[in-house]
Every structure is written in C-alpha cells, then in structure tokens.
Design a protein around this motif. Structure first.
Motif, PDB file in Angstrom:
ATOM      1  N   ASN A   7      14.508  67.856   4.264  1.00 11.05           N
ATOM      2  CA  ASN A   7      15.158  66.549   4.351  1.00 11.05           C
ATOM      3  C   ASN A   7      15.351  66.187   5.810  1.00 11.05           C
ATOM      4  OD1 ASN A   7      15.640  66.131   1.500  1.00 11.05           O
ATOM      5  ND2 ASN A   7      17.101  67.780   1.661  1.00 11.05           N
ATOM      6  N   THR A   8      15.309  64.898   6.080  1.00 12.68           N
ATOM      7  CA  THR A   8      15.574  64.394   7.418  1.00 12.68           C
ATOM      8  C   THR A   8      16.237  63.025   7.291  1.00 12.68           C
ATOM      9  OG1 THR A   8      14.627  63.979   9.612  1.00 12.68           O
ATOM     10  CG2 THR A   8      13.315  63.282   7.737  1.00 12.68           C
ATOM     11  N   ILE A   9      16.918  62.639   8.324  1.00 10.13           N
ATOM     12  CA  ILE A   9      17.533  61.322   8.397  1.00 10.13           C
ATOM     13  C   ILE A   9      16.710  60.478   9.362  1.00 10.13           C
ATOM     14  CG2 ILE A   9      19.589  60.011   9.048  1.00 10.13           C
ATOM     15  CD1 ILE A   9      20.060  61.765   6.622  1.00 10.13           C
ATOM     16  N   LEU A  17      20.589  54.075   8.286  1.00  6.27           N
ATOM     17  CA  LEU A  17      20.099  55.438   8.139  1.00  6.27           C
ATOM     18  C   LEU A  17      19.460  55.596   6.766  1.00  6.27           C
ATOM     19  CD1 LEU A  17      23.230  57.366   9.441  1.00  6.27           C
ATOM     20  CD2 LEU A  17      21.198  56.739  10.735  1.00  6.27           C
ATOM     21  N   GLU A  19      17.873  58.698   4.216  1.00  3.59           N
ATOM     22  CA  GLU A  19      17.597  60.113   3.981  1.00  3.59           C
ATOM     23  C   GLU A  19      16.250  60.229   3.276  1.00  3.59           C
ATOM     24  OE1 GLU A  19      19.466  64.157   2.047  1.00  3.59           O
ATOM     25  OE2 GLU A  19      20.554  62.273   1.843  1.00  3.59           O
TER      26      GLU A  19
END
Length: 80
Positions: A7-9, A17, A19
């Motif tokens: 996972n990354t933002i 933002l 996800e």
C-alpha cells in the motif's frame, strides 16, 4: 514474478490523498512474455489497472512506487 500486496499514499495535485494497493503478478501473461515483463496491478477503490513493466522493476520498491504514483496522478485518480 509474484510480489506481496503493498500500500502507498498518493498525494494528488489538488492536495487530496489516495490510498492505493499494488502488486506484481505473472498469472495472466503468455509464457514467452514471462521472461521479460510482469504485470503491475494497481487497485484504487474498486478499480483495477494492469500495466506490463520490465521484470527488473519489481525488485525495487522505490521504482514501483514511482510508477504507481505517476499512473494515479496522470489519470487523476480514475483508473477505470
């Protein structure tokens, strides 16, 4: 090349933002492609996006994240 789900933002240009989940998979590739490329699967909400990328990119987390961030930003968060 199979990788675990990460996972990354993603910081969008409008300061929002998002996800995003992503992983690499060879499951849907032809046998002759598996030696050279892999599929990068990007999931944002209920949308899935698949990109064929060089296999070497899957071993570098920073490169993968850069590809994911660029794809999400360039599509303005609408992968479908």
């Amino acid at each position: 090349m199979e990788t675990r789900i990460r996972n990354t933002i993603v910081f969008m240009p409008d300061d929002s933002l998002m996800e995003v989940s992503y992983y690499c998979s060879d499951a849907m590739l032809k046998e002759d492609e598996k030696m050279v490329v892999t599929q990068l699967i990007i999931q944002l909400d209920d949308c899935l996006c698949s990109l064929k990328i060089d296999r070497a990119f899957c071993t570098n987390k920073n490169t993968l994240e850069r590809i994911v961030h660029n794809k999400v930003i360039n599509t303005k968060g609408h992968l479908c």
